[in-house]
Design a protein around this motif. Structure first.
Motif, mmCIF file in Angstrom:
data_model
loop_
_atom_site.group_PDB
_atom_site.id
_atom_site.type_symbol
_atom_site.label_atom_id
_atom_site.label_comp_id
_atom_site.label_asym_id
_atom_site.label_seq_id
_atom_site.Cartn_x
_atom_site.Cartn_y
_atom_site.Cartn_z
ATOM 1 N N VAL A 49 -10.049 -30.701 -22.401
ATOM 2 C CA VAL A 49 -10.109 -31.437 -23.670
ATOM 3 C C VAL A 49 -11.555 -31.732 -24.053
ATOM 4 O O VAL A 49 -11.963 -31.574 -25.222
ATOM 5 N N VAL A 50 -12.362 -32.157 -23.068
ATOM 6 C CA VAL A 50 -13.774 -32.442 -23.343
ATOM 7 C C VAL A 50 -14.507 -31.170 -23.763
ATOM 8 O O VAL A 50 -15.322 -31.176 -24.708
ATOM 9 N N LYS A 51 -14.208 -30.077 -23.086
ATOM 10 C CA LYS A 51 -14.849 -28.807 -23.431
ATOM 11 C C LYS A 51 -14.466 -28.366 -24.842
ATOM 12 O O LYS A 51 -15.324 -27.918 -25.628
ATOM 13 N N LYS A 52 -13.191 -28.505 -25.181
ATOM 14 C CA LYS A 52 -12.749 -28.144 -26.527
ATOM 15 C C LYS A 52 -13.372 -29.063 -27.573
ATOM 16 O O LYS A 52 -13.791 -28.608 -28.653
ATOM 17 N N TYR A 53 -13.454 -30.363 -27.261
ATOM 18 C CA TYR A 53 -14.067 -31.311 -28.198
ATOM 19 C C TYR A 53 -15.540 -30.964 -28.434
ATOM 20 O O TYR A 53 -16.014 -30.957 -29.586
ATOM 21 N N ASN A 54 -16.264 -30.673 -27.356
ATOM 22 C CA ASN A 54 -17.678 -30.311 -27.507
ATOM 23 C C ASN A 54 -17.844 -29.012 -28.292
ATOM 24 O O ASN A 54 -18.763 -28.883 -29.119
ATOM 25 N N TYR A 55 -16.943 -28.057 -28.034
ATOM 26 C CA TYR A 55 -17.026 -26.790 -28.769
ATOM 27 C C TYR A 55 -16.775 -27.002 -30.259
ATOM 28 O O TYR A 55 -17.527 -26.493 -31.114
ATOM 29 N N LEU A 56 -15.724 -27.776 -30.591
ATOM 30 C CA LEU A 56 -15.427 -28.035 -32.005
ATOM 31 C C LEU A 56 -16.535 -28.869 -32.667
ATOM 32 O O LEU A 56 -16.870 -28.655 -33.846
#
Length: 202
Positions: A150-157
């Motif tokens: 989730v953190v990785k996806k949030y940072n990517y977005l």
């Protein structure tokens, strides 16, 4: 005439062989008053040729062979009956020492079975405990992995949004700059090359 009470087995006395063989056939050897060590005759194949070795026909009479096998069967049945009867008759007709040995055997067998049941429950509990710990640890790792995803996806977005915003702002700034340059160029053209030379147009 004085009757002596049977001697009780102290708690520190090691257990007999019967407790170790508590799951074997009843009665055990140490509870039988008679244990005949005689060897039984071997079983005879009634269709085998008697000595001297010759060919035998199945229609021949085999009365001695059948009598031998039947006698062997009766001897084995008598021995088993005597062994079993001598075991169960002890607590009713035996001397006090034999009665106490009989009761001690069942106490030890019961203790052994209770210990085995307790050991089995303990082993099953340990296995379930290890399984529960493994499941909890796996669930914890899954939650950590999900959080990291989730953190990785949030940072990517977030990075994608910021880059898109920067690109749009640069595009807007470039459009404004181009418009300013174009307007300035048009004004300069109109200044040096006006459309209405005579000034008649208003």
């Amino acid at each position: 005439m004085t009757t002596s009470l049977p001697r009780l087995t102290p708690s520190c006395t090691p257990r007999s062989v019967s407790a170790a063989a508590s799951y074997g056939p009843y009665p055990p050897r140490e509870l039988t008053s008679t244990w005949n060590q005689m060897k039984f005759p071997n079983k005879i194949n009634v269709l085998a040729p008697p000595p001297p070795r010759k060919r035998i026909n199945t229609s021949w009479e085999t009365t001695p062979q059948h009598w031998h096998n039947d006698r062997r069967r009766l001897l084995m049945q008598q021995k088993e009956h005597e062994r079993y009867h001598s075991a169960w008759s002890k607590p009713f007709y035996g001397p006090p020492a034999d009665k106490e040995a009989y009761r001690r055997h069942f106490r030890e067998v019961l203790k052994k079975q209770m210990e085995d049941a307790d050991t089995k429950k303990r082993v099953e509990f340990q296995a379930k405990l290890h399984e529960s710990e493994a499941v909890v640890e796996y669930d914890k790792q899954c939650k950590i992995q999900d959080f990291q995803d989730v953190v990785k996806k949030y940072n990517y977005l977030k990075h994608f949004r910021d880059e898109n915003k920067s690109f749009m702002e640069e595009s807007w700034e470039k459009s404004r700059f181009n418009k300013v340059v174009t307007d300035r160029y048009d004004r300069e053209i109109l200044r040096y090359n006006p459309i209405n030379w005579s000034g008649t147009l208003s």
